[in-house]
Design a protein around this motif. Structure first.
Motif, PDB file in Angstrom:
ATOM      1  N   PRO A  29      23.558  40.124  16.815  1.00 46.22           N
ATOM      2  CA  PRO A  29      23.034  41.398  16.299  1.00 46.22           C
ATOM      3  C   PRO A  29      21.825  41.869  17.112  1.00 46.22           C
ATOM      4  N   LEU A  30      21.875  43.115  17.561  1.00 49.33           N
ATOM      5  CA  LEU A  30      20.792  43.706  18.346  1.00 49.33           C
ATOM      6  C   LEU A  30      20.534  45.129  17.878  1.00 49.33           C
ATOM      7  N   LYS A  31      19.343  45.619  18.164  1.00 50.49           N
ATOM      8  CA  LYS A  31      19.020  47.006  17.825  1.00 50.49           C
ATOM      9  C   LYS A  31      19.450  47.936  18.954  1.00 50.49           C
ATOM     10  N   THR A  32      20.619  47.679  19.462  1.00 57.38           N
ATOM     11  CA  THR A  32      21.251  48.517  20.475  1.00 57.38           C
ATOM     12  C   THR A  32      22.749  48.333  20.342  1.00 57.38           C
ATOM     13  N   VAL A  33      23.521  49.152  21.044  1.00 63.30           N
ATOM     14  CA  VAL A  33      24.979  49.094  20.965  1.00 63.30           C
ATOM     15  C   VAL A  33      25.533  48.915  22.375  1.00 63.30           C
ATOM     16  N   VAL A  66      26.612  43.426  18.104  1.00 65.17           N
ATOM     17  CA  VAL A  66      26.765  44.361  16.993  1.00 65.17           C
ATOM     18  C   VAL A  66      25.416  44.991  16.675  1.00 65.17           C
ATOM     19  N   GLY A  67      25.431  46.276  16.343  1.00 59.95           N
ATOM     20  CA  GLY A  67      24.201  47.000  16.040  1.00 59.95           C
ATOM     21  C   GLY A  67      23.528  46.487  14.782  1.00 59.95           C
ATOM     22  N   LEU A  68      22.241  46.185  14.886  1.00 61.82           N
ATOM     23  CA  LEU A  68      21.467  45.657  13.760  1.00 61.82           C
ATOM     24  C   LEU A  68      20.813  46.818  13.017  1.00 61.82           C
ATOM     25  N   GLU A  69      21.274  47.079  11.801  1.00 63.88           N
ATOM     26  CA  GLU A  69      20.774  48.195  11.007  1.00 63.88           C
ATOM     27  C   GLU A  69      19.563  47.813  10.170  1.00 63.88           C
ATOM     28  N   ARG A  80      21.512  43.352   7.999  1.00 65.13           N
ATOM     29  CA  ARG A  80      22.622  44.272   7.763  1.00 65.13           C
ATOM     30  C   ARG A  80      22.980  44.882   9.106  1.00 65.13           C
ATOM     31  N   PHE A  81      24.253  44.823   9.447  1.00 67.68           N
ATOM     32  CA  PHE A  81      24.645  45.336  10.752  1.00 67.68           C
ATOM     33  C   PHE A  81      25.916  46.158  10.640  1.00 67.68           C
ATOM     34  N   SER A  82      26.244  46.822  11.722  1.00 70.94           N
ATOM     35  CA  SER A  82      27.390  47.724  11.747  1.00 70.94           C
ATOM     36  C   SER A  82      28.688  46.952  11.549  1.00 70.94           C
ATOM     37  N   ALA A  83      29.710  47.650  11.106  1.00 73.04           N
ATOM     38  CA  ALA A  83      31.009  47.029  10.871  1.00 73.04           C
ATOM     39  C   ALA A  83      31.893  47.063  12.109  1.00 73.04           C
ATOM     40  N   ILE A  84      31.362  47.565  13.219  1.00 79.10           N
ATOM     41  CA  ILE A  84      32.107  47.573  14.469  1.00 79.10           C
ATOM     42  C   ILE A  84      31.170  47.146  15.586  1.00 79.10           C
ATOM     43  N   GLY A  85      31.677  46.321  16.494  1.00 83.82           N
ATOM     44  CA  GLY A  85      30.871  45.841  17.611  1.00 83.82           C
ATOM     45  C   GLY A  85      31.702  45.786  18.875  1.00 83.82           C
ATOM     46  N   CYS A  86      31.111  45.247  19.924  1.00 86.49           N
ATOM     47  CA  CYS A  86      31.774  45.192  21.227  1.00 86.49           C
ATOM     48  C   CYS A  86      31.717  43.765  21.769  1.00 86.49           C
ATOM     49  N   GLU A 187      22.973  54.862  14.876  1.00 91.67           N
ATOM     50  CA  GLU A 187      24.086  55.415  14.106  1.00 91.67           C
ATOM     51  C   GLU A 187      25.000  56.256  14.994  1.00 91.67           C
ATOM     52  N   GLN A 188      24.411  57.072  15.864  1.00 88.81           N
ATOM     53  CA  GLN A 188      25.216  57.899  16.760  1.00 88.81           C
ATOM     54  C   GLN A 188      26.015  57.036  17.737  1.00 88.81           C
ATOM     55  N   LYS A 189      25.364  56.045  18.313  1.00 90.72           N
ATOM     56  CA  LYS A 189      26.053  55.177  19.267  1.00 90.72           C
ATOM     57  C   LYS A 189      27.192  54.414  18.586  1.00 90.72           C
ATOM     58  N   THR A 190      26.953  53.955  17.365  1.00 87.18           N
ATOM     59  CA  THR A 190      27.992  53.229  16.645  1.00 87.18           C
ATOM     60  C   THR A 190      29.182  54.134  16.342  1.00 87.18           C
ATOM     61  N   SER A 191      28.908  55.385  15.992  1.00 90.18           N
ATOM     62  CA  SER A 191      30.005  56.317  15.716  1.00 90.18           C
ATOM     63  C   SER A 191      30.815  56.597  16.979  1.00 90.18           C
ATOM     64  N   LEU A 192      30.162  56.634  18.141  1.00 84.47           N
ATOM     65  CA  LEU A 192      30.880  56.817  19.400  1.00 84.47           C
ATOM     66  C   LEU A 192      31.727  55.590  19.728  1.00 84.47           C
ATOM     67  N   LEU A 193      31.190  54.411  19.427  1.00 80.17           N
ATOM     68  CA  LEU A 193      31.951  53.180  19.655  1.00 80.17           C
ATOM     69  C   LEU A 193      33.202  53.145  18.790  1.00 80.17           C
ATOM     70  N   ALA A 194      33.129  53.753  17.613  1.00 81.98           N
ATOM     71  CA  ALA A 194      34.260  53.736  16.683  1.00 81.98           C
ATOM     72  C   ALA A 194      35.366  54.710  17.081  1.00 81.98           C
ATOM     73  N   LEU A 195      35.030  55.713  17.898  1.00 78.28           N
ATOM     74  CA  LEU A 195      36.040  56.685  18.317  1.00 78.28           C
ATOM     75  C   LEU A 195      36.979  56.069  19.346  1.00 78.28           C
ATOM     76  N   THR A 196      38.262  56.420  19.266  1.00 76.22           N
ATOM     77  CA  THR A 196      39.231  55.885  20.225  1.00 76.22           C
ATOM     78  C   THR A 196      39.512  56.836  21.384  1.00 76.22           C
ATOM     79  N   PRO A 197      39.830  58.127  21.161  1.00 73.60           N
ATOM     80  CA  PRO A 197      40.150  59.005  22.297  1.00 73.60           C
ATOM     81  C   PRO A 197      38.910  59.301  23.145  1.00 73.60           C
ATOM     82  N   PRO A 198      38.953  59.073  24.456  1.00 76.48           N
ATOM     83  CA  PRO A 198      37.778  59.338  25.293  1.00 76.48           C
ATOM     84  C   PRO A 198      37.370  60.806  25.308  1.00 76.48           C
ATOM     85  N   LEU A 199      38.341  61.717  25.227  1.00 79.51           N
ATOM     86  CA  LEU A 199      38.009  63.139  25.232  1.00 79.51           C
ATOM     87  C   LEU A 199      37.213  63.512  23.988  1.00 79.51           C
ATOM     88  N   GLU A 200      37.569  62.932  22.859  1.00 81.78           N
ATOM     89  CA  GLU A 200      36.827  63.194  21.621  1.00 81.78           C
ATOM     90  C   GLU A 200      35.398  62.673  21.739  1.00 81.78           C
TER      91      GLU A 200
END
Length: 214
Positions: A29-33, A66-69, A80-86, A187-200
């Motif tokens: 867990p880190l305060k970055t994505v 994983v993002g540390l919230e 508490r951390f994000s539900a999606i990581g890399c 939060e913004q970075k995590t939402s981008l990580l969750a998106l699948t289509p690169p164009l989106e």
């Protein structure tokens, strides 16, 4: 036991038979994505992470950043951390001047995190379901401004030192690197990580840049 929040944007990975694929994997867990294809330098000093890195070397496996919230990057209290990581794979290491171990990792697969466990040494692990990636596509003329912004970011010494791979006209690579390098919230970075289509992902980054300039 620490339980991550539910991420409504994430989807479970499936194999070619349509069966969900998951495995238990260590979390960092880190305060970055971390984003796929991007590099992150880490300084390792806690015993639990030194043991984790040793296992990664021996077994040629990775761990999930994983993002540390909530909570501290050191210790395991009130996390508490994000539900999606890399997934992070070690690509280089060195003994730093302060005597501590430094590693460079590269982002690979995205993971949706499920059931969490904490080992006796404090290492947090979670059930990871690997998320599928969309097919890549070439950059279009409409992405010229984002490409120019990326080139400007590459001029910064901290960015150039990361030695990120070239974008080479790829929507996927440009989207991941901009998501990683731009000064966006966790939060913004995590939402981008969750998106699948690169164009989106590129479109959302473009919208946020317009809002930032308004």
């Amino acid at each position: 036991m620490i339980r991550p929040p539910v991420c409504r944007l994430c989807r479970a990975a499936v194999n070619d038979k349509g069966i969900s694929v998951s495995e238990q994997i260590a979390l960092f867990p880190l305060k970055t994505v971390l984003m796929p294809g991007c590099h992150l330098d880490l300084q390792i000093f806690e015993a639990r992470y030194l043991d984790m890195v040793s296992r990664c070397f021996r077994q040629q496996q990775g761990f999930v950043v994983v993002g540390l919230e909530q909570g501290s990057e050191v210790g395991t209290s009130n996390l508490r951390f994000s539900a999606i990581g890399c997934e992070a794979r070690i690509i280089d290491w060195q003994q730093r001047d302060n005597g501590l171990l430094g590693i460079r990792v590269e982002g690979h697969r995205r993971a949706r995190l499920g059931k969490v466990d904490v080992a006796a040494d404090g290492l947090v692990t979670a059930e990871a379901q690997w998320l599928p990636e969309a097919l890549d596509a070439p950059l279009e003329a409409e992405h010229d401004e984002l490409l120019a912004l990326h080139a400007a970011l590459q001029e910064h010494p901290l960015v150039s030192n990361l030695q990120l791979p070239p974008v080479d006209g790829s929507q996927q690579a440009l989207a991941w690197q901009l998501a990683y390098l731009l000064p966006l919230s966790l939060e913004q970075k995590t939402s981008l990580l969750a998106l699948t289509p690169p164009l989106e992902r590129l479109d959302r980054i473009g919208d946020w840049l317009v809002q930032m300039q308004a």
